[in-house]
Design a protein around this motif. Structure first.
Motif, PDB file in Angstrom:
ATOM      1  N   VAL A  98       0.873  -1.168   0.000  1.00  0.00           N
ATOM      2  CA  VAL A  98       0.000   0.000   0.000  1.00  0.00           C
ATOM      3  C   VAL A  98       0.912   1.220   0.000  1.00  0.00           C
ATOM      4  N   LEU A  99       0.803   2.011  -1.033  1.00  0.00           N
ATOM      5  CA  LEU A  99       1.655   3.183  -1.228  1.00  0.00           C
ATOM      6  C   LEU A  99       1.184   4.375  -0.410  1.00  0.00           C
ATOM      7  N   HIS A 158      -7.008   0.964  -6.409  1.00  0.00           N
ATOM      8  CA  HIS A 158      -7.328   1.992  -5.426  1.00  0.00           C
ATOM      9  C   HIS A 158      -7.891   1.305  -4.189  1.00  0.00           C
ATOM     10  N   THR A 159      -7.372   1.665  -3.006  1.00  0.00           N
ATOM     11  CA  THR A 159      -7.918   1.110  -1.767  1.00  0.00           C
ATOM     12  C   THR A 159      -9.197   1.862  -1.441  1.00  0.00           C
ATOM     13  N   ARG A 160     -10.278   1.125  -1.372  1.00  0.00           N
ATOM     14  CA  ARG A 160     -11.581   1.743  -1.156  1.00  0.00           C
ATOM     15  C   ARG A 160     -11.998   1.720   0.315  1.00  0.00           C
ATOM     16  N   LYS A 161     -11.475   0.781   1.072  1.00  0.00           N
ATOM     17  CA  LYS A 161     -11.889   0.641   2.464  1.00  0.00           C
ATOM     18  C   LYS A 161     -10.895   1.335   3.390  1.00  0.00           C
ATOM     19  N   THR A 162     -11.412   2.215   4.241  1.00  0.00           N
ATOM     20  CA  THR A 162     -10.586   2.918   5.218  1.00  0.00           C
ATOM     21  C   THR A 162     -11.287   2.911   6.571  1.00  0.00           C
ATOM     22  N   HIS A 196     -10.275   7.237  10.412  1.00  0.00           N
ATOM     23  CA  HIS A 196      -9.206   8.224  10.255  1.00  0.00           C
ATOM     24  C   HIS A 196      -8.714   8.308   8.816  1.00  0.00           C
ATOM     25  N   GLY A 197      -9.328   7.537   7.914  1.00  0.00           N
ATOM     26  CA  GLY A 197      -8.922   7.537   6.516  1.00  0.00           C
ATOM     27  C   GLY A 197      -7.754   6.612   6.204  1.00  0.00           C
ATOM     28  N   THR A 198      -7.371   5.786   7.171  1.00  0.00           N
ATOM     29  CA  THR A 198      -6.258   4.848   6.981  1.00  0.00           C
ATOM     30  C   THR A 198      -6.745   3.616   6.225  1.00  0.00           C
ATOM     31  N   PRO A 199      -6.040   3.209   5.178  1.00  0.00           N
ATOM     32  CA  PRO A 199      -6.480   2.027   4.403  1.00  0.00           C
ATOM     33  C   PRO A 199      -6.558   0.766   5.258  1.00  0.00           C
ATOM     34  N   LEU A 200      -7.584  -0.040   4.980  1.00  0.00           N
ATOM     35  CA  LEU A 200      -7.764  -1.328   5.656  1.00  0.00           C
ATOM     36  C   LEU A 200      -7.205  -2.437   4.769  1.00  0.00           C
ATOM     37  N   LEU A 201      -6.633  -3.439   5.405  1.00  0.00           N
ATOM     38  CA  LEU A 201      -5.874  -4.444   4.664  1.00  0.00           C
ATOM     39  C   LEU A 201      -6.670  -5.654   4.197  1.00  0.00           C
ATOM     40  N   ASP A 202      -7.891  -5.852   4.674  1.00  0.00           N
ATOM     41  CA  ASP A 202      -8.621  -7.059   4.260  1.00  0.00           C
ATOM     42  C   ASP A 202      -8.860  -7.086   2.756  1.00  0.00           C
ATOM     43  N   ALA A 243     -10.272  -6.725   9.071  1.00  0.00           N
ATOM     44  CA  ALA A 243     -10.077  -5.388   8.488  1.00  0.00           C
ATOM     45  C   ALA A 243      -9.095  -4.579   9.328  1.00  0.00           C
ATOM     46  N   PHE A 244      -7.833  -5.042   9.367  1.00  0.00           N
ATOM     47  CA  PHE A 244      -6.784  -4.309  10.070  1.00  0.00           C
ATOM     48  C   PHE A 244      -6.446  -3.036   9.315  1.00  0.00           C
ATOM     49  N   ALA A 245      -6.153  -1.966  10.039  1.00  0.00           N
ATOM     50  CA  ALA A 245      -5.654  -0.738   9.408  1.00  0.00           C
ATOM     51  C   ALA A 245      -4.154  -0.890   9.199  1.00  0.00           C
ATOM     52  N   ILE A 246      -3.659  -0.372   8.080  1.00  0.00           N
ATOM     53  CA  ILE A 246      -2.226  -0.434   7.839  1.00  0.00           C
ATOM     54  C   ILE A 246      -1.517   0.422   8.869  1.00  0.00           C
ATOM     55  N   GLY A 247      -0.383  -0.079   9.367  1.00  0.00           N
ATOM     56  CA  GLY A 247       0.396   0.679  10.349  1.00  0.00           C
ATOM     57  C   GLY A 247       1.177   1.774   9.662  1.00  0.00           C
ATOM     58  N   ARG A 248       0.979   2.989  10.081  1.00  0.00           N
ATOM     59  CA  ARG A 248       1.711   4.126   9.505  1.00  0.00           C
ATOM     60  C   ARG A 248       2.207   5.010  10.632  1.00  0.00           C
ATOM     61  N   GLY A 249       3.507   5.342  10.565  1.00  0.00           N
ATOM     62  CA  GLY A 249       4.058   6.294  11.530  1.00  0.00           C
ATOM     63  C   GLY A 249       3.701   7.706  11.117  1.00  0.00           C
TER      64      GLY A 249
END
Length: 194
Positions: free
Chosen positions: A26-27, A74-78, A81-87, A187-193
């Motif tokens: 996920v970019l 395009h990641t449609r699920k967030t 907080h608008g963070t992409p979900l990984l499922d 539906a985990f959220a991608i980890g972002r610092g």
């Protein structure tokens, strides 16, 4: 820039045989340092073809030069907080990937042939199910890397091995697993610092 919501996914179909490994990520938006780091990482992954295929996901625009070379979604699920979900990301990678193994890799991680060789050893091992997790070595790459130079990755790894520092133990930068695992995850959220 191309809006990936409106554009059809591109597939690099230069190879008929199935690749060993499907890399997916996920970019972040292609801005500032993220642009440089992601371009370096994707160029290193591209150098591993035809043993790998690359599937890119983004919640923002993907530059046209990247979008035209790779299969993009395009990641449609967030989350709220608008963070992409990984499922959804893992489901699409499972259904569209052709590799015997999958690797979810952070979008700024430079890889070389050793990553593919290690994956091949795992695939050929006696284990039916396995998961390989790893962390990065920190190294500040110069912004002006010449990807046309065939030796840039080897030169990069020489510098990383001599001048790099290990990332924090909490960093998990890649997950490699057989293609039949993790096709359906929560539906985990991608980890972002920050």
């Amino acid at each position: 820039m191309i809006n990936p919501v409106l554009a059809e996914p591109r597939t690099n179909k230069t190879t008929v045989a199935a690749p060993l490994l499907t890399l997916f990520t996920v970019l972040k938006p292609f801005e500032g340092e993220a642009d440089t780091h992601q371009r370096n990482a994707i160029a290193s992954w591209q150098a591993l073809q035809p043993q790998v295929e690359i599937i890119l996901f983004s919640d923002s625009d993907i530059p046209a030069d990247i979008h035209l070379k790779f299969q993009c979604h395009h990641t449609r699920k967030t989350n709220e907080h608008g963070t992409p979900l990984l499922d959804d990301v893992f489901r699409i990678a499972a259904s569209e990937g052709r590799g015997a193994a999958r690797a979810f890799v952070n979008a700024d991680i430079i890889l070389d042939h050793r990553f593919v060789q290690a994956t091949k050893r795992l695939i050929q091992s006696e284990w039916k199910s396995w998961l390989a997790i790893g962390q990065r070595t920190e190294y500040e790459m110069p912004a002006d890397v010449d990807h046309a130079n065939d030796d840039w990755i080897a030169e990069c790894f020489k510098k990383i091995e001599s001048d790099g520092t290990g990332a924090s133990i909490v960093c998990k930068d890649y997950f490699v697993f057989p293609a039949d695992l993790y096709q359906d995850i929560p539906a985990f959220a991608i980890g972002r610092g920050n």
